[in-house]
Design an enzyme around this catalytic site. Structure first.
Site, PDB file in Angstrom:
ATOM      1  N   LYS A  12       0.842  -1.195   0.000  1.00 50.98           N
ATOM      2  CA  LYS A  12       0.000   0.000   0.000  1.00 50.98           C
ATOM      3  C   LYS A  12       0.872   1.237   0.000  1.00 50.98           C
ATOM      4  O   LYS A  12       0.615   2.201  -0.717  1.00 50.98           O
ATOM      5  CB  LYS A  12      -0.869  -0.023   1.257  1.00 50.98           C
ATOM      6  CG  LYS A  12      -2.244   0.497   1.021  1.00 50.98           C
ATOM      7  CD  LYS A  12      -3.198   0.070   2.086  1.00 50.98           C
ATOM      8  CE  LYS A  12      -2.905   0.715   3.406  1.00 50.98           C
ATOM      9  NZ  LYS A  12      -3.961   0.463   4.389  1.00 50.98           N
ATOM     10  N   ASP A  69      -7.721   3.897   4.677  1.00 49.57           N
ATOM     11  CA  ASP A  69      -8.292   2.644   5.129  1.00 49.57           C
ATOM     12  C   ASP A  69      -9.099   2.132   3.954  1.00 49.57           C
ATOM     13  O   ASP A  69      -9.796   2.900   3.285  1.00 49.57           O
ATOM     14  CB  ASP A  69      -9.180   2.831   6.359  1.00 49.57           C
ATOM     15  CG  ASP A  69      -9.481   1.490   7.008  1.00 49.57           C
ATOM     16  OD1 ASP A  69      -8.529   0.737   7.281  1.00 49.57           O
ATOM     17  OD2 ASP A  69     -10.655   1.167   7.206  1.00 49.57           O
ATOM     18  N   LYS A 173      -3.539  -0.359 -12.772  1.00 50.51           N
ATOM     19  CA  LYS A 173      -4.374  -0.446 -11.558  1.00 50.51           C
ATOM     20  C   LYS A 173      -4.627   0.946 -10.977  1.00 50.51           C
ATOM     21  O   LYS A 173      -5.770   1.289 -10.668  1.00 50.51           O
ATOM     22  CB  LYS A 173      -3.698  -1.366 -10.529  1.00 50.51           C
ATOM     23  CG  LYS A 173      -4.557  -1.548  -9.283  1.00 50.51           C
ATOM     24  CD  LYS A 173      -3.914  -2.430  -8.223  1.00 50.51           C
ATOM     25  CE  LYS A 173      -4.676  -2.268  -6.911  1.00 50.51           C
ATOM     26  NZ  LYS A 173      -4.046  -2.970  -5.791  1.00 50.51           N
ATOM     27  N   HIS A 178      -9.734   2.189  -6.619  1.00 55.95           N
ATOM     28  CA  HIS A 178     -10.332   2.940  -5.521  1.00 55.95           C
ATOM     29  C   HIS A 178      -9.312   3.874  -4.887  1.00 55.95           C
ATOM     30  O   HIS A 178      -9.601   5.014  -4.574  1.00 55.95           O
ATOM     31  CB  HIS A 178     -10.872   1.946  -4.488  1.00 55.95           C
ATOM     32  CG  HIS A 178      -9.883   0.878  -4.078  1.00 55.95           C
ATOM     33  ND1 HIS A 178      -9.185   0.120  -4.994  1.00 55.95           N
ATOM     34  CD2 HIS A 178      -9.435   0.463  -2.853  1.00 55.95           C
ATOM     35  CE1 HIS A 178      -8.383  -0.713  -4.365  1.00 55.95           C
ATOM     36  NE2 HIS A 178      -8.512  -0.519  -3.066  1.00 55.95           N
TER      37      HIS A 178
HETATM   38  P1  IMP Z   1      -6.171  -1.601   5.738  1.00 52.64           P
HETATM   39  O1  IMP Z   1      -4.686  -1.703   5.779  1.00 52.64           O
HETATM   40  O2  IMP Z   1      -6.822  -1.623   7.059  1.00 52.64           O
HETATM   41  O3  IMP Z   1      -6.628  -0.467   4.871  1.00 52.64           O
HETATM   42  O4  IMP Z   1      -6.681  -2.945   5.073  1.00 52.64           O
HETATM   43  C1  IMP Z   1      -6.895  -3.022   3.749  1.00 52.64           C
HETATM   44  C2  IMP Z   1      -7.127  -4.473   3.373  1.00 52.64           C
HETATM   45  O5  IMP Z   1      -8.131  -4.469   2.354  1.00 52.64           O
HETATM   46  C3  IMP Z   1      -5.886  -5.085   2.760  1.00 52.64           C
HETATM   47  O6  IMP Z   1      -5.163  -5.832   3.688  1.00 52.64           O
HETATM   48  C4  IMP Z   1      -6.463  -5.938   1.647  1.00 52.64           C
HETATM   49  O7  IMP Z   1      -6.832  -7.175   2.179  1.00 52.64           O
HETATM   50  C5  IMP Z   1      -7.709  -5.187   1.231  1.00 52.64           C
HETATM   51  N1  IMP Z   1      -7.397  -4.237   0.141  1.00 52.64           N
HETATM   52  C6  IMP Z   1      -7.438  -2.880   0.192  1.00 52.64           C
HETATM   53  N2  IMP Z   1      -7.060  -2.333  -0.979  1.00 52.64           N
HETATM   54  C7  IMP Z   1      -6.759  -3.363  -1.784  1.00 52.64           C
HETATM   55  C8  IMP Z   1      -6.281  -3.434  -3.125  1.00 52.64           C
HETATM   56  O8  IMP Z   1      -6.010  -2.443  -3.813  1.00 52.64           O
HETATM   57  N3  IMP Z   1      -6.099  -4.671  -3.596  1.00 52.64           N
HETATM   58  C9  IMP Z   1      -6.358  -5.795  -2.889  1.00 52.64           C
HETATM   59  N4  IMP Z   1      -6.773  -5.791  -1.634  1.00 52.64           N
HETATM   60  C10 IMP Z   1      -6.982  -4.578  -1.076  1.00 52.64           C
END
Ligand code: IMP
Length: 200
Positions: A12, A69, A173, A178
Site C-alpha cells: 500500500k 483505510d 491499476k 479505488h
Molecule cells: P487496511 O490496511 O486496514 O486499509 O486494510 C486493507 C485491506 O483491504 C488489505 O489488507 C487488503 O486485504 C484489502 N485491500 C485494500 N485495498 C486493496 C487493493 O487495492 N487490492 C487488494 N486488496 C486490497
C-alpha cells in the site's frame, strides 16, 4: 509539502508513494522518523478508521499525516469483509488464505458484485482534516488469477479490462483503482484547502 504516511503495509505504501509523489507531495514513512504508531481500527467505516490512523501519526510526529483505510465490500455478503478486510479469517490467515476463504463463503452465489473502497485522510497539526473517498466496482472471480498487486487483487475481476487486478500493471491499476480515485479527489481537496497547486 512533506507528509508522513501512516502505514506499514509495504504494498500500500508503495502504491500511495507512487501516486502522491507524482502529485508533488514529499512522502516520509513513519519508520524514517523512527515511528511505528499502532492504532486500533475501531471505526465502523473506512473514513473513521483513516481519521483515527492519520490523527495518531500526526500527534506522534508533529507533521501532517496521511492515512488510508480500504477494503473489499461484497454485495451478496452485505458489504463483508468491508472494514474487516485485512483481518478476515483471523490474524494467522495470509492474503491468499483470505481470498480462498472469501471464495468459499461465496460458493454457489451468482451475484458476484463487489467493490473496493478507499478512504484517505490527512490530519494537520492545526486540527484541519482533509478527507476523500474512492470506489472501484467489479465482480468476484471464481478462482484467483494473476501474480501482481496484493490482498484480494487476484479475485477482483475488473470487467472493463477483462482482467483481475492482479493481472494489471501497477499503472493500469492506479488509473482505475479505488485508491487512485481517492487520492485524486484528495489532491483536489488538498489543493483547494491550501489555496495553491501542490507542486514538487
Ligand atoms: P487496511 O490496511 O486496514 O486499509 O486494510 C486493507 C485491506 O483491504 C488489505 O489488507 C487488503 O486485504 C484489502 N485491500 C485494500 N485495498 C486493496 C487493493 O487495492 N487490492 C487488494 N486488496 C486490497
Amino acid at each position: 509539502m512533506k507528509m508522513v504516511l501512516a502505514s506499514q503495509n509495504a504494498h500500500k505504501l508503495a502504491e500511495m508513494q507512487e501516486i502522491l509523489s507524482a502529485q508533488g507531495i514529499e512522502v516520509v514513512q513513519e519508520s524514517e522518523l523512527g515511528l511505528a504508531v499502532n492504532v486500533e481500527e475501531t471505526g465502523t467505516t473506512f473514513a473513521e478508521n483513516a481519521l483515527l490512523k492519520a490523527k495518531a501519526v500526526m500527534e506522534a510526529s508533529g507533521l501532517p499525516a496521511i492515512a488510508d483505510d480500504s477494503g473489499l465490500c461484497v454485495d451478496a455478503l452485505n458489504g463483508a469483509p468491508g472494514v474487516y478486510s485485512a483481518r478476515y479469517g483471523g490474524p494467522e490467515v495470509d492474503d491468499l488464505g483470505r481470498c480462498r476463504l472469501l471464495l468459499e463463503n461465496m460458493r454457489g452465489m451468482t451475484d458476484r458484485r463487489c467493490r473496493f473502497v478507499c478512504a484517505v485522510c490527512c490530519a494537520f497539526p492545526d486540527g484541519t482534516v482533509v478527507t476523500a473517498e474512492g470506489e472501484c466496482a467489479g465482480t468476484l472471480a471464481y478462482a484467483p488469477r494473476g501474480a501482481g498487486g496484493f490482498g484480494y487483487d487476484p479475485i477482483f475481476f475488473f470487467p472493463a479490462l477483462k482482467k483481475t487486478f492482479a493481472e494489471l500493471t501497477s499503472e493500469e491499476k492506479h488509473a482505475v483503482s479505488h485508491r487512485g480515485a481517492a487520492l485524486k479527489q484528495f489532491q483536489e481537496r488538498l489543493t483547494a484547502y491550501l489555496g495553491q497547486t501542490v507542486e514538487a
